[in-house]
Scaffold this active site. Structure first.
Site, PDB file in Angstrom:
ATOM      1  N   GLU A  96       0.838  -1.208   0.000  1.00 28.43           N
ATOM      2  CA  GLU A  96       0.000   0.000   0.000  1.00 28.43           C
ATOM      3  C   GLU A  96       0.873   1.258   0.000  1.00 28.43           C
ATOM      4  OE1 GLU A  96      -2.473  -1.130   3.314  1.00 28.43           O
ATOM      5  OE2 GLU A  96      -3.364  -2.687   2.066  1.00 28.43           O
ATOM      6  N   GLU A 166       4.001 -10.930   0.202  1.00 26.33           N
ATOM      7  CA  GLU A 166       2.596 -10.538   0.121  1.00 26.33           C
ATOM      8  C   GLU A 166       2.208 -10.280  -1.333  1.00 26.33           C
ATOM      9  OE1 GLU A 166       1.143  -8.983   4.141  1.00 26.33           O
ATOM     10  OE2 GLU A 166       1.808  -7.262   2.990  1.00 26.33           O
TER      11      GLU A 166
HETATM   12  C1  PEP Z   1      -1.544  -6.722   4.936  1.00 26.12           C
HETATM   13  O1  PEP Z   1      -2.034  -5.626   5.135  1.00 26.12           O
HETATM   14  O2  PEP Z   1      -0.317  -6.883   5.028  1.00 26.12           O
HETATM   15  C2  PEP Z   1      -2.433  -7.848   4.621  1.00 26.12           C
HETATM   16  C3  PEP Z   1      -1.920  -9.013   4.361  1.00 26.12           C
HETATM   17  O3  PEP Z   1      -3.772  -7.570   4.620  1.00 26.12           O
HETATM   18  P1  PEP Z   1      -4.976  -8.666   4.559  1.00 26.12           P
HETATM   19  O4  PEP Z   1      -4.617  -9.748   5.538  1.00 26.12           O
HETATM   20  O5  PEP Z   1      -6.191  -7.899   4.956  1.00 26.12           O
HETATM   21  O6  PEP Z   1      -5.017  -9.181   3.171  1.00 26.12           O
END
Ligand code: PEP
Length: 250
Positions: A96, A166
């Protein structure tokens, strides 16, 4: 493999009083955890989080830090400021930040360097966009992000680096990577660390998966050979769900 670490990323959620209440709810539920437990809170919640977690097994993370020690950077927070407060961890390079705030691999590296210099432990986020996965360049993207972020980081300092894989398409979307996909990329990242440093450093590095991990899917993801924990967004805001994930990290 690396030590299991479950970290919550609260993003821009919870006022200080709400943060205190959530931590009070989490505390008894995770007190017997066999993994490390961290809550990543907004800057304004850090003080209350440090007070509420004092003497517990819960660590506190900030969600970013600036690369300079001080200076004309209005609204920014330095790693030294965090360290003096008593913060132990900082999330750097979250998608983000990259997507909405112009964070680049180079500034991620600068922030990592500053955090290490201040004595913090870094949760370094890497991950591909959906388009990149479809183009078959996931491994290359994650390798590039990891290599640039770790420039100038010594093998000794790697003990203060946690990597969070991620996939951007899985964050906040409810669409989780399959356990196999998560494990494959975490293993690829471990190979990159082995090539940059050595096998021992690679084996000791905690590599988390993050992206819609929740109470229902955590056990399968965390059972994978190269997944050493999770960075949890949405589900970290619900104490019972977060505790279930913590309990699954064995
Ligand atoms: C994050 O913000 O790092 C994340 C993995 O969010 P979420 O678990 O909501 O997908």
């Amino acid at each position: 493999m690396g030590k299991y670490v479950i970290a919550g990323n609260w993003k821009m959620n919870k006022t200080p009083s709400e943060a205190k209440a959530l931590i009070e709810e989490i505390k008894p539920l995770v007190k017997d955890a066999t993994c490390d437990v961290i809550v990543g809170v907004p800057f304004v919640d850090l003080q209350v989080a440090l007070e509420a977690t004092a003497g517990t097994n819960i660590g506190v993370a900030a969600q970013n830090c600036h690369w300079a020690k001080s200076g004309a950077f209005t609204a920014e927070i330095s790693a030294e400021m965090l360290k003096e407060m008593g913060v132990g961890y900082v999330i750097i390079g979250h998608s983000e930040r990259r997507q909405y705030f112009g964070e680049t691999d180079v500034t991620v590296n600068q922030r990592v360097r500053a955090a290490l210099d201040a004595g913090l432990t870094v949760i370094l986020c890497v991950g591909e966009y959906l388009e990149q996965r479809e183009q078959g360049i996931t491994a290359e993207v994650c390798a590039m992000q990891t290599k640039i972020a770790l420039q100038g980081v010594s093998a000794d300092e790697m003990s203060r680096i946690i990597i969070a894989y991620e996939p951007v398409w899985a964050i906040g979307t409810g669409r989780t990577a399959t356990a196999e996909q998560a494990n494959e990329v975490c293993a690829d990242i471990r190979k990159v660390i082995a090539a940059l440093y050595n096998d021992a450093v690679a084996a000791a590095t905690t590599i988390q998966y993050g992206g819609s991990m929740n109470a229902g899917n955590a056990a399968e993801l965390l059972a994978q050979s190269d997944v050493d924990g999770g960075l949890i967004g949405g589900a970290s805001l619900k104490a019972p769900d977060f505790a279930t994930i913590v309990a699954a990290a064995k």
